[in-house]
Enzyme design. Structure first.
Site, PDB file in Angstrom:
ATOM      1  CG  HIS A 265     -11.350  12.777  -9.235  1.00  9.62           C
ATOM      2  ND1 HIS A 265     -12.652  12.458  -8.961  1.00  9.62           N
ATOM      3  CD2 HIS A 265     -10.596  11.915  -8.485  1.00  9.62           C
ATOM      4  CE1 HIS A 265     -12.698  11.464  -8.104  1.00  9.62           C
ATOM      5  NE2 HIS A 265     -11.457  11.116  -7.795  1.00  9.62           N
ATOM      6  CG  HIS A 307     -22.282  12.420 -12.368  1.00  9.73           C
ATOM      7  ND1 HIS A 307     -21.613  11.235 -12.556  1.00  9.73           N
ATOM      8  CD2 HIS A 307     -21.683  13.019 -11.295  1.00  9.73           C
ATOM      9  CE1 HIS A 307     -20.667  11.111 -11.633  1.00  9.73           C
ATOM     10  NE2 HIS A 307     -20.680  12.167 -10.864  1.00  9.73           N
ATOM     11  CG  ASP A 364     -19.521  17.737  -8.420  1.00  7.98           C
ATOM     12  OD1 ASP A 364     -18.906  17.430  -7.386  1.00  7.98           O
ATOM     13  OD2 ASP A 364     -19.577  17.000  -9.411  1.00  7.98           O
TER      14      ASP A 364
END
Length: 428
Positions: A265, A307, A364
């Site tokens: 996560h 993603h 990210d």
């Protein structure tokens, strides 16, 4: 005529109402399924196809690359509003007026000080304790200093509890950072804004005066905005289900922090840096690792590309790429990790293999680069994520409680042994 969904099983037909969301999403209401059918349930590991709630907070369309808070395009909010403005929007439903924003900022500042006894708890952690463990533990410990449960029907009580949570979590995060580095704890200053306070608590010594670097402050402000909410992800769902038992806000947020800590996560940006370090340790041959990523028989995967939700592009990445470029130009950091990152980015944006498969750099990837450039240790990356996600957790908890949602209680499909006769120990 009301739309219905039909379920047929063993010659029997059952109809269930269909609800349509404001963006055209369709949900079949099956809450009476078990009662009507005499025990049949749906089986959906990971709840990938199960709507656990109705929410007015965030709209996400992964296929089209859309993310909106309360109906506002993320691109507009990141460009035109501050983190606290967007936090207010997400929590309370509307963008604040000047007067509302001033009250919000001042009330948060009035709650930033932690009880000094919190230091005693912090001192009990070993120096190398992970900052996320400290953040989760000390957030839970706040309940000891605020034992009275907030009355969710009292508007002023809710407002103060929300501001208190927004105020104290960044201080705990900064103290966890200082603990990890073996440095004295810094305190917030009321002459700094929210973002400046985070930076000065993390990066200055007590005998220094903090000078704001506008580019860095804007980049962090942007990063936090992009992480505020992301629909019913693992940590957000955790906050809601813990809160559904009428657990308090601090306890629910603490549970959310623990869920975010999981590497599947919140640890994705840390995984990006670890991958870059692996490439450098192997000699820095980027093309070698690009080819490994293309080889379907090779277990290596490029972290920070593509993603699981966004099947086209991550809209947050398009926004934060500008901040990453600005931070790298401003700091002029000579770091081989960042050089490898820029090389990987260039390849992914131009190589047909990545373009055809929509494997673009995601949020990210860029957040990891920014945090690395700022000198933030990788152990703190997920803590920074938690600071950004905090308003979303608060908003989701508030919505769940005000809507009087029932306590979360998923069902299961039992696959164990049938009834067995007990055997005495000498017969086993």
């Amino acid at each position: 005529m009301t739309e219905t969904g039909v379920f047929e099983f063993q010659g029997k037909r059952y109809e269930f109402p269909v609800e349509i969301g404001s963006e055209g999403e369709i949900g079949i209401d099956i809450k009476k399924l078990r009662g009507l059918t005499g025990g049949i349930i749906t089986l959906d590991p990971g709840f990938k196809n199960t709507g656990s709630c109705k929410s007015e907070i965030t709209f996400l369309d992964g296929e089209k690359g859309i993310l909106r808070y309360r109906g506002y395009a993320l691109e507009d909010l990141a460009e035109k509003a501050s983190f606290l403005e967007v936090s207010y929007l997400v929590i309370f439903g509307e963008l604040p007026t000047e007067k509302e924003l001033e009250r919000f900022e001042n009330t948060i500042k009035s709650h930033t000080m932690l009880n000094e006894e919190m230091k005693d708890i912090l001192d009990g952690f070993p120096k190398k304790a992970h900052p996320m463990g400290i953040l989760s533990s000390l957030t839970g410990a706040l309940t000891a200093f605020n034992p009275k449960a907030v009355d969710v029907n009292n508007e002023e009580e809710m407002y103060q509890a929300i501001c208190k949570t927004m105020a104290k979590i960044p201080v705990i995060a900064a103290w966890a950072h200082s603990k990890n580095l073996g440095k004295p704890m810094n305190y917030p200053h009321n002459d700094f804004d929210y973002i400046e306070n985070i930076l000065q608590m993390m990066f200055t010594n007590r005998n220094e005066r903090y000078e704001t670097n506008k580019i860095i402050a804007e980049a962090l402000d942007n990063l936090l905005i992009l992480h505020i909410d992301h629909e019913q992800n693992c940590s957000t769902s955790t906050v809601r289900i813990v809160g559904s038992s009428h657990a308090g806000l601090f306890a629910s947020i603490s549970a959310g922090v623990s869920a975010l800590w999981g590497p599947l996560h919140g640890g994705a940006n840390q995984a990006v840096i670890e991958m870059l370090e692996e490439i450098i340790a192997d000699g820095g041959d980027v093309e070698k690792f690009i080819n490994k990523a293309k080889d379907k028989n090779d277990p290596f995967r490029l972290m920070g590309f593509g993603h699981r939700v966004y099947k086209n592009f991550d809209p947050r990445a398009l926004i934060i790429k500008k901040s990453a470029d600005a931070v790298l130009a401003e700091l002029d950091v000579n770091d081989p990790i960042l050089e490898v990152a820029k090389h990987l980015e260039e390849v992914a944006l131009n190589d047909s293999y990545f373009i055809d498969r929509k494997l673009f750099p995601n949020v990210d990837f860029y957040s990891g680069i920014i945090y690395k450039a700022l000198g933030i240790p990788v152990e703190m990356f997920t803590v920074m994520f938690a600071i950004g996600r905090l308003p979303g957790w608060i908003a989701q908890w508030k919505e769940m409680r005000i809507n009087s949602e029932p306590i979360g209680r998923p069902r299961q499909l039992y696959t164990g042994e049938n009834l067995r006769a007990f055997k005495a120990i000498n017969e086993r």
